[in-house]
Design a protein around this motif. Structure first.
Motif, PDB file in Angstrom:
ATOM      1  N   VAL A  33      12.858  -5.167  -0.878  1.00 44.07           N
ATOM      2  CA  VAL A  33      13.254  -3.878  -0.305  1.00 44.07           C
ATOM      3  C   VAL A  33      12.517  -2.744  -1.022  1.00 44.07           C
ATOM      4  CG1 VAL A  33      15.196  -2.295   0.065  1.00 44.07           C
ATOM      5  CG2 VAL A  33      15.487  -4.746   0.450  1.00 44.07           C
ATOM      6  N   ALA A  34      12.466  -2.824  -2.360  1.00 42.81           N
ATOM      7  CA  ALA A  34      11.769  -1.799  -3.139  1.00 42.81           C
ATOM      8  C   ALA A  34      10.301  -1.725  -2.747  1.00 42.81           C
ATOM      9  CB  ALA A  34      11.910  -2.093  -4.635  1.00 42.81           C
ATOM     10  N   SER A  35       9.670  -2.862  -2.619  1.00 39.63           N
ATOM     11  CA  SER A  35       8.253  -2.907  -2.267  1.00 39.63           C
ATOM     12  C   SER A  35       8.001  -2.311  -0.887  1.00 39.63           C
ATOM     13  CB  SER A  35       7.774  -4.361  -2.306  1.00 39.63           C
ATOM     14  OG  SER A  35       6.468  -4.463  -1.819  1.00 39.63           O
ATOM     15  N   THR A  36       8.780  -2.730   0.073  1.00 44.09           N
ATOM     16  CA  THR A  36       8.606  -2.222   1.433  1.00 44.09           C
ATOM     17  C   THR A  36       8.952  -0.738   1.509  1.00 44.09           C
ATOM     18  OG1 THR A  36       9.187  -4.425   2.233  1.00 44.09           O
ATOM     19  CG2 THR A  36       9.161  -2.675   3.857  1.00 44.09           C
ATOM     20  N   GLY A  37       9.987  -0.327   0.775  1.00 44.57           N
ATOM     21  CA  GLY A  37      10.370   1.082   0.752  1.00 44.57           C
ATOM     22  C   GLY A  37       9.307   1.964   0.123  1.00 44.57           C
ATOM     23  N   MET A  38       8.684   1.477  -0.963  1.00 42.88           N
ATOM     24  CA  MET A  38       7.603   2.236  -1.595  1.00 42.88           C
ATOM     25  C   MET A  38       6.437   2.394  -0.627  1.00 42.88           C
ATOM     26  SD  MET A  38       7.753   0.581  -5.451  1.00 42.88           S
ATOM     27  CE  MET A  38       6.041   0.885  -5.801  1.00 42.88           C
ATOM     28  N   GLY A  39       6.129   1.340   0.106  1.00 39.11           N
ATOM     29  CA  GLY A  39       5.052   1.412   1.094  1.00 39.11           C
ATOM     30  C   GLY A  39       5.371   2.393   2.211  1.00 39.11           C
ATOM     31  N   ALA A  40       6.613   2.370   2.675  1.00 38.83           N
ATOM     32  CA  ALA A  40       7.028   3.289   3.740  1.00 38.83           C
ATOM     33  C   ALA A  40       6.967   4.736   3.260  1.00 38.83           C
ATOM     34  CB  ALA A  40       8.444   2.943   4.210  1.00 38.83           C
ATOM     35  N   LEU A  41       7.457   4.977   2.045  1.00 36.78           N
ATOM     36  CA  LEU A  41       7.424   6.333   1.489  1.00 36.78           C
ATOM     37  C   LEU A  41       5.982   6.806   1.311  1.00 36.78           C
ATOM     38  CD1 LEU A  41       8.843   8.794   0.289  1.00 36.78           C
ATOM     39  CD2 LEU A  41       8.885   7.585  -1.909  1.00 36.78           C
ATOM     40  N   ALA A  42       5.123   5.939   0.797  1.00 32.35           N
ATOM     41  CA  ALA A  42       3.712   6.295   0.614  1.00 32.35           C
ATOM     42  C   ALA A  42       3.061   6.632   1.947  1.00 32.35           C
ATOM     43  CB  ALA A  42       2.965   5.166  -0.071  1.00 32.35           C
ATOM     44  N   GLY A  43       3.362   5.842   2.963  1.00 27.36           N
ATOM     45  CA  GLY A  43       2.813   6.107   4.292  1.00 27.36           C
ATOM     46  C   GLY A  43       3.251   7.456   4.828  1.00 27.36           C
ATOM     47  N   LYS A  44       4.508   7.799   4.618  1.00 31.75           N
ATOM     48  CA  LYS A  44       5.013   9.104   5.079  1.00 31.75           C
ATOM     49  C   LYS A  44       4.358  10.249   4.303  1.00 31.75           C
ATOM     50  CE  LYS A  44       7.851   7.620   8.194  1.00 31.75           C
ATOM     51  NZ  LYS A  44       7.716   7.954   9.605  1.00 31.75           N
ATOM     52  N   LEU A  45       4.178  10.052   2.995  1.00 33.28           N
ATOM     53  CA  LEU A  45       3.531  11.097   2.205  1.00 33.28           C
ATOM     54  C   LEU A  45       2.065  11.264   2.599  1.00 33.28           C
ATOM     55  CD1 LEU A  45       5.093  10.361  -1.300  1.00 33.28           C
ATOM     56  CD2 LEU A  45       5.505  12.381   0.132  1.00 33.28           C
ATOM     57  N   LEU A  46       1.394  10.144   2.897  1.00 29.94           N
ATOM     58  CA  LEU A  46      -0.015  10.211   3.312  1.00 29.94           C
ATOM     59  C   LEU A  46      -0.197  10.954   4.623  1.00 29.94           C
ATOM     60  CD1 LEU A  46      -1.280   6.629   2.416  1.00 29.94           C
ATOM     61  CD2 LEU A  46      -2.269   8.780   1.599  1.00 29.94           C
ATOM     62  N   THR A  47       0.791  10.869   5.490  1.00 39.28           N
ATOM     63  CA  THR A  47       0.665  11.466   6.824  1.00 39.28           C
ATOM     64  C   THR A  47       1.586  12.671   7.020  1.00 39.28           C
ATOM     65  OG1 THR A  47       2.299   9.910   7.733  1.00 39.28           O
ATOM     66  CG2 THR A  47      -0.032   9.269   7.852  1.00 39.28           C
ATOM     67  N   VAL A  48       2.046  13.278   5.929  1.00 38.86           N
ATOM     68  CA  VAL A  48       2.985  14.385   6.034  1.00 38.86           C
ATOM     69  C   VAL A  48       2.425  15.519   6.888  1.00 38.86           C
ATOM     70  CG1 VAL A  48       2.290  15.576   3.910  1.00 38.86           C
ATOM     71  CG2 VAL A  48       4.645  15.777   4.736  1.00 38.86           C
ATOM     72  N   GLY A  49       1.131  15.718   6.866  1.00 40.59           N
ATOM     73  CA  GLY A  49       0.521  16.788   7.660  1.00 40.59           C
ATOM     74  C   GLY A  49       0.599  16.568   9.156  1.00 40.59           C
ATOM     75  N   GLU A  50       0.931  15.359   9.569  1.00 40.84           N
ATOM     76  CA  GLU A  50       1.009  15.031  10.992  1.00 40.84           C
ATOM     77  C   GLU A  50       2.412  15.186  11.573  1.00 40.84           C
ATOM     78  OE1 GLU A  50      -0.655  11.120  11.448  1.00 40.84           O
ATOM     79  OE2 GLU A  50      -2.437  11.663  10.294  1.00 40.84           O
ATOM     80  N   LEU A  51       3.367  15.633  10.774  1.00 40.71           N
ATOM     81  CA  LEU A  51       4.728  15.819  11.286  1.00 40.71           C
ATOM     82  C   LEU A  51       4.723  16.830  12.426  1.00 40.71           C
ATOM     83  CD1 LEU A  51       6.850  16.017   8.011  1.00 40.71           C
ATOM     84  CD2 LEU A  51       6.886  14.184   9.705  1.00 40.71           C
ATOM     85  N   THR A  52       5.535  16.561  13.440  1.00 43.19           N
ATOM     86  CA  THR A  52       5.628  17.460  14.592  1.00 43.19           C
ATOM     87  C   THR A  52       7.087  17.652  14.984  1.00 43.19           C
ATOM     88  OG1 THR A  52       5.430  15.624  16.154  1.00 43.19           O
ATOM     89  CG2 THR A  52       3.383  16.741  15.523  1.00 43.19           C
ATOM     90  N   GLY A  53       7.319  18.632  15.808  1.00 43.84           N
ATOM     91  CA  GLY A  53       8.630  18.848  16.419  1.00 43.84           C
ATOM     92  C   GLY A  53       9.760  19.032  15.432  1.00 43.84           C
ATOM     93  N   LYS A  54      10.893  18.368  15.733  1.00 43.69           N
ATOM     94  CA  LYS A  54      12.095  18.506  14.913  1.00 43.69           C
ATOM     95  C   LYS A  54      11.875  17.999  13.493  1.00 43.69           C
ATOM     96  CE  LYS A  54      14.767  16.284  17.749  1.00 43.69           C
ATOM     97  NZ  LYS A  54      15.934  15.613  18.339  1.00 43.69           N
TER      98      LYS A  54
END
Length: 156
Positions: free
Chosen positions: A34-55
């Motif tokens: 869970v920790a490994s997958t969660g770290m990957g998910a968080l990293a992915g979100k941080l890498l693409t934070v500039g692409e957030l849209t809408g709500k």
């Protein structure tokens, strides 16, 4: 480390920062998978934070300020950006914290990230240990020597 190291390296985190983050998640009782997958998910979100849209973008900017500024911080200092986010989230009440994380990392990871926010102090401690090589370099040798000394004193 094996599963998320490359993603976190791409994000810009050092191996010491990656290990400190992983150790923190394990120390708070999160299973390794869970920790490994969660770290990957968080990293992915941080890498693409500039692409957030809408709500999701609106929810992010309400708490963290302009997405563009935060994306620049991620590019310059990924660990600094993560710590800024965790520190900011600690100041929110639990419902606002949960709403932000649901919008940022999604419902499936919000609970795990709430646990990380609550363990920010532990992450800071682990970062300090990881960065201070003198605090851990040779620790196995010292421990072994102490055990041998104890053995010989009991033998006599």
């Amino acid at each position: 480390m094996d599963r998320t190291g490359a993603t976190l390296k791409t994000l810009g985190m050092t191996k010491e920062e990656t290990l400190a983050l992983g150790a923190t998640l394990l120390n708070i009782g999160m299973p390794a998978e869970v920790a490994s997958t969660g770290m990957g998910a968080l990293a992915g979100k941080l890498l693409t934070v500039g692409e957030l849209t809408g709500k999701n973008r609106t929810a992010f900017e309400k708490v963290m300020g302009p997405v563009g500024d935060f994306a620049e911080l991620v590019d310059k200092d990924a660990n600094g950006a993560l710590m800024k986010m965790l520190d900011t989230l600690q100041t929110l009440d639990k419902s606002d914290r949960a709403a932000f994380l649901k919008a940022f990392v999604g419902q499936e990871w919000a609970d795990e990230m709430i646990r990380l926010v609550e363990a920010t102090g532990e992450l800071r401690r682990n970062l300090g240990l990881a960065r201070n090589e003198a605090s851990w370099l040779g620790s196995l040798d010292r421990t072994y020597k102490l055990k041998l000394d104890d053995f010989w004193s009991q033998w006599q």
